[in-house]
Design a protein around this motif. Structure first.
Motif, mmCIF file in Angstrom:
data_model
loop_
_atom_site.group_PDB
_atom_site.id
_atom_site.type_symbol
_atom_site.label_atom_id
_atom_site.label_comp_id
_atom_site.label_asym_id
_atom_site.label_seq_id
_atom_site.Cartn_x
_atom_site.Cartn_y
_atom_site.Cartn_z
ATOM 1 N N SER A 98 0.815 -1.181 -0.042
ATOM 2 C CA SER A 98 0.062 0.070 0.105
ATOM 3 C C SER A 98 0.810 1.241 0.003
ATOM 4 N N GLY A 99 2.234 1.335 0.074
ATOM 5 C CA GLY A 99 3.012 2.400 0.158
ATOM 6 C C GLY A 99 3.221 2.993 1.414
ATOM 7 N N ALA A 100 3.735 4.174 1.499
ATOM 8 C CA ALA A 100 3.881 4.912 2.533
ATOM 9 C C ALA A 100 2.921 4.934 3.676
ATOM 10 N N THR A 101 2.971 5.196 4.901
ATOM 11 C CA THR A 101 2.187 5.298 5.696
ATOM 12 C C THR A 101 2.805 6.132 6.953
ATOM 13 N N ALA A 102 1.805 6.744 7.764
ATOM 14 C CA ALA A 102 2.389 7.918 8.568
ATOM 15 C C ALA A 102 2.331 7.220 10.021
ATOM 16 N N SER A 103 2.175 5.760 10.134
ATOM 17 C CA SER A 103 2.008 5.154 11.620
ATOM 18 C C SER A 103 3.133 3.949 11.398
ATOM 19 N N HIS A 104 3.189 3.393 12.602
ATOM 20 C CA HIS A 104 3.927 2.257 12.822
ATOM 21 C C HIS A 104 3.045 1.063 12.184
ATOM 22 N N ALA A 105 3.760 -0.014 11.860
ATOM 23 C CA ALA A 105 3.093 -1.023 11.347
ATOM 24 C C ALA A 105 2.374 -1.851 12.784
ATOM 25 N N TRP A 106 2.914 -1.836 13.721
ATOM 26 C CA TRP A 106 2.039 -2.557 14.768
ATOM 27 C C TRP A 106 0.956 -1.454 15.098
ATOM 28 N N LEU A 107 0.786 -0.419 14.738
ATOM 29 C CA LEU A 107 -0.240 0.536 15.389
ATOM 30 C C LEU A 107 -1.281 0.607 14.151
ATOM 31 N N ASP A 108 -0.967 0.226 12.932
ATOM 32 C CA ASP A 108 -2.020 0.235 11.768
ATOM 33 C C ASP A 108 -3.006 -0.806 11.887
ATOM 34 N N PRO A 109 -4.150 -0.545 11.473
ATOM 35 C CA PRO A 109 -5.217 -1.528 11.208
ATOM 36 C C PRO A 109 -4.930 -2.537 10.314
ATOM 37 N N ALA A 110 -5.230 -3.828 11.006
ATOM 38 C CA ALA A 110 -4.776 -5.034 10.166
ATOM 39 C C ALA A 110 -5.067 -4.760 8.607
ATOM 40 N N PRO A 111 -4.178 -5.229 7.715
ATOM 41 C CA PRO A 111 -4.667 -5.427 6.577
ATOM 42 C C PRO A 111 -5.884 -6.437 6.048
ATOM 43 N N GLU A 112 -6.236 -6.466 4.848
ATOM 44 C CA GLU A 112 -7.241 -7.427 4.576
ATOM 45 C C GLU A 112 -6.444 -8.814 4.081
ATOM 46 N N LEU A 113 -7.325 -9.787 4.271
ATOM 47 C CA LEU A 113 -6.430 -11.000 4.048
ATOM 48 C C LEU A 113 -6.351 -11.176 2.487
ATOM 49 N N PRO A 114 -5.347 -11.752 2.180
ATOM 50 C CA PRO A 114 -4.946 -11.777 0.840
ATOM 51 C C PRO A 114 -5.895 -13.117 0.208
ATOM 52 N N GLU A 115 -6.234 -13.131 -1.059
ATOM 53 C CA GLU A 115 -6.580 -14.248 -1.915
ATOM 54 C C GLU A 115 -5.358 -15.410 -1.670
ATOM 55 N N THR A 116 -5.752 -16.415 -1.125
ATOM 56 C CA THR A 116 -4.786 -17.669 -1.133
ATOM 57 C C THR A 116 -5.129 -18.777 -2.266
ATOM 58 N N VAL A 117 -3.805 -19.342 -2.575
ATOM 59 C CA VAL A 117 -3.905 -20.367 -3.546
ATOM 60 C C VAL A 117 -4.097 -21.905 -2.974
ATOM 61 N N ALA A 118 -4.022 -22.141 -1.566
ATOM 62 C CA ALA A 118 -3.993 -23.168 -0.976
ATOM 63 C C ALA A 118 -4.265 -23.116 0.404
ATOM 64 N N GLU A 119 -4.994 -24.284 1.010
ATOM 65 C CA GLU A 119 -5.083 -24.226 2.350
ATOM 66 C C GLU A 119 -4.695 -25.631 3.060
ATOM 67 N N GLU A 120 -4.147 -25.537 4.023
ATOM 68 C CA GLU A 120 -3.620 -26.715 4.758
ATOM 69 C C GLU A 120 -4.470 -26.715 6.208
ATOM 70 N N THR A 121 -4.350 -27.986 6.897
ATOM 71 C CA THR A 121 -4.771 -27.892 8.235
ATOM 72 C C THR A 121 -3.818 -28.972 8.962
ATOM 73 N N TYR A 122 -3.649 -28.335 10.156
ATOM 74 C CA TYR A 122 -2.716 -29.143 11.233
ATOM 75 C C TYR A 122 -3.179 -28.879 12.446
ATOM 76 N N ASP A 123 -2.677 -29.653 13.558
ATOM 77 C CA ASP A 123 -3.147 -29.572 14.808
ATOM 78 C C ASP A 123 -2.449 -28.264 15.413
ATOM 79 N N VAL A 124 -1.003 -28.027 15.278
ATOM 80 C CA VAL A 124 -0.292 -26.878 15.675
ATOM 81 C C VAL A 124 0.440 -26.136 14.810
ATOM 82 N N VAL A 125 0.275 -24.866 14.543
ATOM 83 C CA VAL A 125 1.247 -24.319 13.564
ATOM 84 C C VAL A 125 2.106 -23.343 14.274
ATOM 85 N N ILE A 126 3.357 -23.375 14.033
ATOM 86 C CA ILE A 126 4.503 -22.559 14.754
ATOM 87 C C ILE A 126 4.916 -21.507 13.588
ATOM 88 N N VAL A 127 5.385 -20.530 13.967
ATOM 89 C CA VAL A 127 5.942 -19.444 13.197
ATOM 90 C C VAL A 127 7.349 -19.257 13.854
#
Length: 573
Positions: free
Chosen positions: A61-90
């Motif tokens: 979206s380009g430049a913003t006048a705020s910190h990323a962690w204070l901005d409203p959450a972006p909309e979810l993108p279109e996804t090409v796949a979906e998977e499901t697990y019990d536990v997801v770790i980042v």
């Protein structure tokens, strides 16, 4: 707490889907406005033009006048796949890999998203209290005292029960991995080098240090791959075990957003070379994304003193951008209210390690003594980074061999052979400075000679009396500066890591801005807030890695069982 309280009801299955999701908007926390007002009032925390350097939320979206962690959450993108697990770790550092191993061992299906091409491993020690190895070597640590000292170093800001659980549970967890190491072909020893000391447990509480540093080694003659860092043996071991148990490690895969539905985080949006994908978690999502070491904007906002460090030695570069903090904030998570505890050491790779392995009179650019010189890392570096001009010098005299042996009767054995020749070589190489008189030394390091001589005279009077009324250096470390030649070396401040993250409860479950648990979301490792505060203590060497291992195991295995780890048990037993 059972699974339905952690997550809400969801279906458990592990499958890939090829459909796209329709665009939707994240659930935003109503309390975010209050958080924004509080944070933007911080001095020196002006937003950057790009809203932060993290990959999380880079929606073009380009430049913003705020910190990323204070901005409203972006909309979810279109996804090409979906998977499901019990536990997801980042994140696939020590915390994330241990969580993956523990969850997979407990029978859960596990997915790990890691933005780099492999696991992240660096450092030497992994701290634990009460391991079988410590007991074999006669190391008996008062766990209540250890927890209290860590808590006191945080000026009572941190969550005592997070600390107490680490102290009470880390030994048994380390034993599990010592056994695994033996089966794998590694050796584990108690380290007594660098920041680990074997004989500081008798010092006053503010300097006290216990033998908690566990070091994983490759035995001589082993045909196993050599790792550049000792912690690499541990991390690769647990990651390999997790994958053998079916855990999926998706490398070169960046986590971009969390999906919060009702009061639970149920999925992570990741992106690889195929595009955006939705990875569902039926039991929970664990953030193990590291701290904010590489994010200059966050350092300005949350920990400005870290900007005065000489260098940042974290790698891979870009590994600690605060991704988890940003993604958590977008779904209503609170940031830790604690002032961060940067891991900044007075690293000296020269012989004797002045200011690191040995302790000497230190002066600022004006030739004035300014701190307690005991080589307990935050004492040295906190003071150094507040000196005029952000520079300081360690000063010693011709009797340094005797001084070093008195200071460190055990550790000095590793560097006494040929010490004088090595010191002179360091002078030749420009690492140390030398003067036949104090005036010559003062000129060499650029401090006022008269001030330096007055400082030395006062300091020597303390050494003669065996008492330091100014800064309280114990007699063992008072080393007079009387006979030439005289030497000096720069007192460094290296930023190794900057833990700072999301507010969590005693179970390491992420809290919202009303201090209520967010279903299905946990934070471990350096993105786990509220464990450290103000100063990183070296009372228990290896604590940063040790808490990553401990909470990785506890949270990973608890989520696999559909439970929380019972963080208040340490205060009841």
């Amino acid at each position: 707490m059972k699974e339905e309280e952690i997550m809400g009801s969801t279906n458990s299955h592990h499958e890939a889907k090829g459909k796209s999701l329709s665009r939707r908007t994240f659930l935003a926390s109503a309390a975010l406005a209050g958080t924004t007002a509080a944070l933007t009032s911080l001095g020196g925390c002006a937003p950057s033009s790009n809203g932060g350097t993290s990959n999380a939320g880079n929606n073009g979206s380009g430049a913003t006048a705020s910190h990323a962690w204070l901005d409203p959450a972006p909309e979810l993108p279109e996804t090409v796949a979906e998977e499901t697990y019990d536990v997801v770790i980042v994140g696939a550092g020590i915390a994330g890999c241990t969580a993956a191993q523990a969850a997979a061992e407990a029978g859960a299906s596990v997915y790990v998203a890691e933005k780099f091409e492999g696991v992240t491993a660096h450092g030497t020690d992994i701290g634990a209290v009460g391991s079988s190895l410590q007991l074999q070597e006669g190391v008996n640590i008062d766990s209540a005292l250890a927890a209290r000292l860590i808590y006191q170093w945080g000026q009572s800001e941190a969550n005592y029960y997070l600390i107490r659980t680490f102290v009470e549970r880390s030994g048994e967890i380390m034993d599990r991995y010592i056994d695994m190491a033996k089966e794998t072909g590694y050796e584990v020893v108690l380290n007594s080098e660098m920041t680990a000391r074997s004989d500081w447990d008798t010092l006053d509480d503010r300097f006290k240090q216990f033998r908690t540093a566990h070091k994983f080694l490759l035995p001589e003659g082993s045909d196993l791959p050599e790792q550049p860092w000792n912690v690499g043996y541990f991390i690769n071991m647990v990651a390999d075990d997790a994958q053998e148990r079916g855990a999926v490690f998706a490398f070169n895969t960046t986590a971009e957003q969390l999906v919060r539905e009702n009061n639970a985080v149920t999925a992570v949006i990741v992106r690889d070379d195929e595009g955006a994908k939705r990875i569902n978690a039926t039991k929970g999502v664990i953030l193990a994304t590291g701290g904010i070491t590489d994010n200059e904007e966050m350092k300005r906002c949350f920990c400005p003193i870290a900007l005065r460090a000489d260098k940042s030695d974290y790698f891979p570069v870009g590994g600690n951008l605060g991704d988890g903090l940003i993604m958590g904030s977008w779904v209503g998570a609170a940031l830790s209210p604690c002032y961060p505890a940067p891991i900044i050491h007075p690293v000296s790779l020269s012989v004797m390690g002045p200011g690191f392995d040995t302790c000497w009179l230190t002066v600022n650019r004006d030739g004035m003594r300014y701190c307690c010189e005991v080589g307990f890392e935050p004492i040295v570096t906190n003071a150094r980074m507040n000196t005029p001009g952000n520079v300081a010098w360690a000063i010693w005299d011709a009797h340094y061999p005797e001084h070093a042996q008195r200071q460190e009767p055990t550790k000095s054995k590793s560097f006494m052979d040929g010490l004088e020749d090595k010191v002179e070589q360091a002078v030749t190489d420009g690492a140390f400075f030398k003067g036949e008189t104090l005036d010559e030394l003062a000129e060499a390091i650029g401090v006022p000679g008269d001030a330096l001589k007055r400082t030395v005279e006062r300091y020597n009077s303390f050494c003669d009396a065996g008492e330091d009324p100014d800064f309280g250096v114990p007699p063992r470390f008072l080393s007079s500066v009387k006979d030439g030649p005289f030497y000096a070396s720069n007192v460094s401040a290296w930023l190794l890591a900057l833990p700072y993250g999301l507010r969590v409860d005693q179970n390491s479950q992420v809290l919202d801005t009303e201090d209520q648990p967010i279903g299905g979301l946990f934070a471990i490792g350096n993105v786990q807030g509220d464990f450290f505060a103000n100063s990183y203590p070296v009372t228990l060497p290896g604590t940063s890695h040790g808490r990553g291992m401990t909470y990785g195991y506890l949270v990973g295995s608890a989520l696999a069982r559909g439970e929380t780890l019972g963080g208040y048990k340490a205060g009841i037993a």
